[in-house]
Scaffold this motif. Structure first.
Motif, mmCIF file in Angstrom:
data_model
loop_
_atom_site.group_PDB
_atom_site.id
_atom_site.type_symbol
_atom_site.label_atom_id
_atom_site.label_comp_id
_atom_site.label_asym_id
_atom_site.label_seq_id
_atom_site.Cartn_x
_atom_site.Cartn_y
_atom_site.Cartn_z
ATOM 1 N N ASP A 5 0.856 -1.189 0.000
ATOM 2 C CA ASP A 5 0.000 0.000 0.000
ATOM 3 C C ASP A 5 0.895 1.242 0.000
ATOM 4 O O ASP A 5 1.046 1.924 1.005
ATOM 5 C CB ASP A 5 -0.921 -0.009 1.222
ATOM 6 C CG ASP A 5 -1.842 1.206 1.274
ATOM 7 O OD1 ASP A 5 -1.902 1.963 0.275
ATOM 8 O OD2 ASP A 5 -2.496 1.396 2.316
ATOM 9 N N TYR A 6 1.488 1.512 -1.157
ATOM 10 C CA TYR A 6 2.473 2.591 -1.247
ATOM 11 C C TYR A 6 1.848 3.971 -1.101
ATOM 12 O O TYR A 6 2.470 4.879 -0.531
ATOM 13 C CB TYR A 6 3.245 2.483 -2.555
ATOM 14 C CG TYR A 6 4.021 1.206 -2.644
ATOM 15 C CD1 TYR A 6 5.127 0.974 -1.828
ATOM 16 C CD2 TYR A 6 3.635 0.206 -3.521
ATOM 17 C CE1 TYR A 6 5.830 -0.219 -1.885
ATOM 18 C CE2 TYR A 6 4.338 -0.995 -3.587
ATOM 19 C CZ TYR A 6 5.432 -1.195 -2.771
ATOM 20 O OH TYR A 6 6.124 -2.369 -2.820
ATOM 21 N N CYS A 7 0.636 4.160 -1.581
ATOM 22 C CA CYS A 7 0.006 5.476 -1.475
ATOM 23 C C CYS A 7 -0.386 5.781 -0.025
ATOM 24 O O CYS A 7 -0.252 6.915 0.433
ATOM 25 C CB CYS A 7 -1.190 5.581 -2.405
ATOM 26 S SG CYS A 7 -0.694 5.540 -4.149
ATOM 27 N N GLY A 8 -0.845 4.781 0.701
ATOM 28 C CA GLY A 8 -1.118 4.972 2.128
ATOM 29 C C GLY A 8 0.159 5.248 2.898
ATOM 30 O O GLY A 8 0.204 6.115 3.779
ATOM 31 N N ALA A 9 1.209 4.523 2.552
ATOM 32 C CA ALA A 9 2.507 4.736 3.201
ATOM 33 C C ALA A 9 3.029 6.132 2.903
ATOM 34 O O ALA A 9 3.566 6.807 3.794
ATOM 35 C CB ALA A 9 3.504 3.679 2.729
ATOM 36 N N GLU A 10 2.843 6.584 1.675
ATOM 37 C CA GLU A 10 3.330 7.919 1.295
ATOM 38 C C GLU A 10 2.691 8.992 2.156
ATOM 39 O O GLU A 10 3.357 9.918 2.614
ATOM 40 C CB GLU A 10 3.041 8.166 -0.194
ATOM 41 C CG GLU A 10 3.657 9.433 -0.743
ATOM 42 C CD GLU A 10 2.810 10.659 -0.525
ATOM 43 O OE1 GLU A 10 3.393 11.757 -0.389
ATOM 44 O OE2 GLU A 10 1.578 10.553 -0.483
ATOM 45 N N GLN A 11 1.396 8.884 2.421
ATOM 46 C CA GLN A 11 0.702 9.877 3.242
ATOM 47 C C GLN A 11 1.265 9.904 4.662
ATOM 48 O O GLN A 11 1.458 10.968 5.242
ATOM 49 C CB GLN A 11 -0.791 9.588 3.279
ATOM 50 C CG GLN A 11 -1.487 9.814 1.970
ATOM 51 C CD GLN A 11 -2.951 9.387 2.010
ATOM 52 O OE1 GLN A 11 -3.428 8.823 2.997
ATOM 53 N NE2 GLN A 11 -3.666 9.647 0.934
ATOM 54 N N ASN A 12 1.523 8.738 5.224
ATOM 55 C CA ASN A 12 2.030 8.685 6.594
ATOM 56 C C ASN A 12 3.487 9.137 6.680
ATOM 57 O O ASN A 12 3.882 9.810 7.638
ATOM 58 C CB ASN A 12 1.837 7.288 7.183
ATOM 59 C CG ASN A 12 0.381 7.040 7.501
ATOM 60 O OD1 ASN A 12 -0.272 7.848 8.128
ATOM 61 N ND2 ASN A 12 -0.137 5.922 7.030
#
Length: 168
Positions: A91-98
């Motif tokens: 989940d790279y997009c979720g990780a990017e936000q965090n």
């Protein structure tokens, strides 16, 4: 509580509350200490729960601390922990936000910046640069006769009608 002895401070406020109601500041301080301890109890077990509870504390009491770290630092590290977990699961997009949220909180961690950039590029890959196309621009000069040709006069009339209609 302000001296990093959260449990003892909570206990003292519970005893004081039996004698008289707590004022708003004492009540909120006890609540923040409880949320800090709940958030810390989820540390390395459930990052999203740690983020939830510590996120209630750090905006108002960023320097509230237990024996090891402040609420702000524990919250920042929880964001990184959840981002690492999300990246490992794809989940790279979720990780990017965090990762971005953790970076916005500050701290000097060059490795975190590099990881966040790599995840960002996976989530938002660069697009190819389009090839430029040639655009034909007709000449704007008037023939030697200094008289506009019928095509130019027709274009000017059409422009005049669109741009500046005559008042009724």
């Amino acid at each position: 509580i302000y001296n990093s002895r959260l449990e003892a401070g909570i206990a003292d406020l519970l005893v004081a509350e039996r004698m008289a109601p707590l004022d708003k500041e004492a009540y909120n301080l006890r609540q923040a200490a409880q949320y800090y301890l709940i958030g810390a109890s989820f540390w390395q077990i459930d990052w999203s729960q740690a983020i939830y509870y510590l996120g209630q504390v750090y905006p108002a009491l960023a320097n509230l601390r237990d024996g090891s770290m402040t609420a702000a630092e524990r919250y920042r590290r929880s964001l990184i922990g959840l981002a690492d977990q999300q990246a490992a699961q794809g989940d790279y997009c979720g990780a990017e936000q965090n990762y971005r949220a953790a970076l916005q909180m500050g701290g000097n961690d060059p490795a975190l910046g590099a990881t966040a950039t790599a995840v960002y590029l996976i989530c938002y890959p660069p697009t190819a640069t389009p090839e430029p196309t040639q655009i034909f621009i007709p000449p704007t000069s008037v023939p030697d006769t200094q008289q506009p040709t019928p095509d130019v006069m027709q274009t000017q009339a059409a422009y005049q009608a669109l741009c500046c209609p005559a008042p009724a």
